[in-house]
Design a protein around this motif. Sequence first.
Motif, mmCIF file in Angstrom:
data_model
loop_
_atom_site.group_PDB
_atom_site.id
_atom_site.type_symbol
_atom_site.label_atom_id
_atom_site.label_comp_id
_atom_site.label_asym_id
_atom_site.label_seq_id
_atom_site.Cartn_x
_atom_site.Cartn_y
_atom_site.Cartn_z
ATOM 1 N N ALA A 152 32.277 47.541 32.636
ATOM 2 C CA ALA A 152 32.658 47.224 31.265
ATOM 3 C C ALA A 152 32.374 48.382 30.316
ATOM 4 O O ALA A 152 31.242 48.863 30.229
ATOM 5 C CB ALA A 152 31.914 45.976 30.792
ATOM 6 N N PRO A 153 33.395 48.816 29.565
ATOM 7 C CA PRO A 153 33.174 49.811 28.520
ATOM 8 C C PRO A 153 32.839 49.145 27.184
ATOM 9 O O PRO A 153 33.422 48.116 26.828
ATOM 10 C CB PRO A 153 34.523 50.521 28.443
ATOM 11 N N LEU A 154 31.901 49.740 26.468
ATOM 12 C CA LEU A 154 31.683 49.393 25.068
ATOM 13 C C LEU A 154 32.062 50.635 24.274
ATOM 14 O O LEU A 154 31.435 51.682 24.427
ATOM 15 C CB LEU A 154 30.236 48.984 24.807
ATOM 16 N N GLU B 208 42.187 57.729 20.909
ATOM 17 C CA GLU B 208 43.077 57.712 22.071
ATOM 18 C C GLU B 208 42.340 58.121 23.339
ATOM 19 O O GLU B 208 42.572 57.549 24.407
ATOM 20 C CB GLU B 208 44.286 58.613 21.827
ATOM 21 N N GLN B 209 41.469 59.106 23.220
ATOM 22 C CA GLN B 209 40.709 59.466 24.412
ATOM 23 C C GLN B 209 39.714 58.376 24.775
ATOM 24 O O GLN B 209 39.480 58.110 25.958
ATOM 25 C CB GLN B 209 39.979 60.800 24.212
ATOM 26 N N ALA B 210 39.149 57.724 23.788
ATOM 27 C CA ALA B 210 38.244 56.601 24.064
ATOM 28 C C ALA B 210 38.975 55.500 24.824
ATOM 29 O O ALA B 210 38.434 54.918 25.785
ATOM 30 C CB ALA B 210 37.662 56.062 22.766
ATOM 31 N N LEU B 211 40.206 55.204 24.437
ATOM 32 C CA LEU B 211 41.008 54.198 25.140
ATOM 33 C C LEU B 211 41.320 54.655 26.557
ATOM 34 O O LEU B 211 41.230 53.871 27.515
ATOM 35 C CB LEU B 211 42.299 53.929 24.371
ATOM 36 N N LEU B 212 41.679 55.934 26.698
ATOM 37 C CA LEU B 212 41.962 56.483 28.021
ATOM 38 C C LEU B 212 40.744 56.330 28.926
ATOM 39 O O LEU B 212 40.853 55.870 30.070
ATOM 40 C CB LEU B 212 42.349 57.960 27.896
ATOM 41 N N PHE B 213 39.575 56.699 28.414
ATOM 42 C CA PHE B 213 38.353 56.572 29.199
ATOM 43 C C PHE B 213 38.074 55.109 29.554
ATOM 44 O O PHE B 213 37.682 54.787 30.686
ATOM 45 C CB PHE B 213 37.170 57.144 28.425
ATOM 46 N N ALA B 214 38.251 54.220 28.584
ATOM 47 C CA ALA B 214 37.967 52.798 28.821
ATOM 48 C C ALA B 214 38.793 52.254 29.979
ATOM 49 O O ALA B 214 38.313 51.448 30.785
ATOM 50 C CB ALA B 214 38.229 51.992 27.557
ATOM 51 N N ASN B 215 40.038 52.708 30.074
ATOM 52 C CA ASN B 215 40.946 52.188 31.097
ATOM 53 C C ASN B 215 40.875 52.950 32.418
ATOM 54 O O ASN B 215 41.478 52.520 33.405
ATOM 55 C CB ASN B 215 42.379 52.192 30.573
ATOM 56 N N GLN B 216 40.161 54.064 32.455
ATOM 57 C CA GLN B 216 40.058 54.847 33.683
ATOM 58 C C GLN B 216 38.969 54.273 34.583
ATOM 59 O O GLN B 216 37.881 54.812 34.734
ATOM 60 C CB GLN B 216 39.775 56.318 33.365
ATOM 61 N N THR B 217 39.260 53.146 35.182
ATOM 62 C CA THR B 217 38.373 52.460 36.110
ATOM 63 C C THR B 217 39.201 51.516 36.954
ATOM 64 O O THR B 217 40.256 51.046 36.521
ATOM 65 C CB THR B 217 37.281 51.676 35.359
ATOM 66 N N GLU B 218 38.725 51.248 38.165
ATOM 67 C CA GLU B 218 39.419 50.292 39.027
ATOM 68 C C GLU B 218 39.196 48.859 38.572
ATOM 69 O O GLU B 218 39.871 47.943 39.025
ATOM 70 C CB GLU B 218 38.955 50.446 40.473
ATOM 71 N N PHE B 219 38.213 48.667 37.668
ATOM 72 C CA PHE B 219 37.843 47.321 37.254
ATOM 73 C C PHE B 219 38.460 46.960 35.902
ATOM 74 O O PHE B 219 38.894 47.825 35.151
ATOM 75 C CB PHE B 219 36.325 47.197 37.175
ATOM 76 N N GLY B 220 38.439 45.660 35.596
ATOM 77 C CA GLY B 220 38.960 45.206 34.321
ATOM 78 C C GLY B 220 38.445 43.818 33.979
ATOM 79 O O GLY B 220 39.234 42.894 33.752
ATOM 80 N N LEU B 221 37.133 43.682 33.937
ATOM 81 C CA LEU B 221 36.557 42.366 33.645
ATOM 82 C C LEU B 221 36.345 42.211 32.140
ATOM 83 O O LEU B 221 37.181 41.657 31.439
ATOM 84 C CB LEU B 221 35.262 42.166 34.422
#
Length: 487
Positions: A260-262, A398-411
């Motif tokens: 989870a990204p914050l 935009e980079q923060a969003l890119l980083f948030a979504n750069q993961t195999e997970f999405g909980l």
Amino acid sequence: MNINTNFTGQYITGIWRDGRAHKALVDTNPYDGAVLATIALANADDLDEAYRAAQQAQRAWATALPADRAAVMLRAAGLVHANRTLLVNWLIRESGSTRMKAEMEVGAVHASMLVAASFPGRVTGRILPVDVPGKESRVYREPLGVVGVISPWNWPMHLSNRSIGPALALGNAVVLKPADDTPVTGGLLLASIYEAAGLPPGLLNVVIGEIPDIGDAFTLHPVPKFISFTGSTRVGRHIGMLAMTGPTLKRLGLELGGNAPLVVLDDADVERAAHAAVVGRFLHQGQICMSTNRIIVDEKVHDSFVDAFLKRVRMLKAGDPNDPDTVIGPLINRRQLQFAQERIEAARAAGQRQVFGAPAQGQVLPPQVFVDVPNDSELAQAEHFAPIAPVIKAADEEQALLFANQTEFGLSSAVFTKDEARGVRFARRIEAGMTHVNDITPNDDPNNMFGGEKNSGLGRFNSDWIIAELTTDHWVSVQHGPRPYPF
């Protein structure tokens, strides 16, 4: 009313008895190593008996009046409330929960039982239009049958009951396999509560056994129609494969890993974001699938955020989970501690800058904070289940969003900003099942949807979503008069 707390074996067909595996599980306190119980383990024959008993008992339970099923759930909720101190103390001793976390968990179990009590009256069918003269088309919503539940050790009582309560309320029967680290809080205590609440024998069975004896067999058994698993993505994939390739196809509810990204945007209230990040990361030592696993901060507020974050981290007390002011208790076992220590050493070796940390005392690992962490590093991409906090700097939104979504997970996920509309726009672009604007990433409410995307799982829990998961539609049509057939 008192509930049974003398746990030595299994709960099958409404009987407390030893398993037949001729092996024992020694259940210990992760903080001080004290022995809590010795469980005579189950084998495949015990598992088969549990499933057959559930199948037999479910037939009558499915026809029980909605009010009767609701009454069992309400009595169970009353027993949780009446035995709150006992349950809290068991969670502290068996799962390493701090007192504050254990109180939260028992509250969650109580709330989920109250909500489940409404489910028998919320199951509805439909009458649909049909283009055939004299025909009536009905869709009945009915219980699935038997539900198999495999639960984890981190929030054992809540994450077991999150499936058990709805399944029973909707007319199903359940066979539960709790985690080896928490056989009592994850299973046997709940069986005792439901037994005392008047649940008929056979509707809830608890089997505790080793993976070679009952692991794959739990999913491959022909009786269960649905397998609910909460745990790692690796194990969830294996269970999913068994459910799809075994002798009978099964529905699946998989609540798996998280990263989870914050996200802290450039206009965020830094103090508020730092407070949430500390709670979201260090609640229950970070041993939560929704835990704030990455903290992504816009470079414009990065330094002030880190200062505020560290100020709060320095005040966290690590130690005996029984002390009311302890925030960081023990990790669940030595294996989890070793994984955490290896990650910390690897991050240091890779050049990530550690700005706070201390050695473990027993299985209690104090908070570990790293900054200047690359988002593609192991420290950022691995799910830690430990009090390790990586802070990642982003150039802009935009980079923060890119980083948030750069993961195999999405909980789960979170974003902090003073602009609510901006926060919602950002939240809707995060690839996750759940996103919270200006709040912590761990959020679970029995009236709201819970579930993930990508490799964080399949299916949805809670409220109308779990009703849909644990029931099935049955189309029944009635031809009231003769129908002209083509031949």
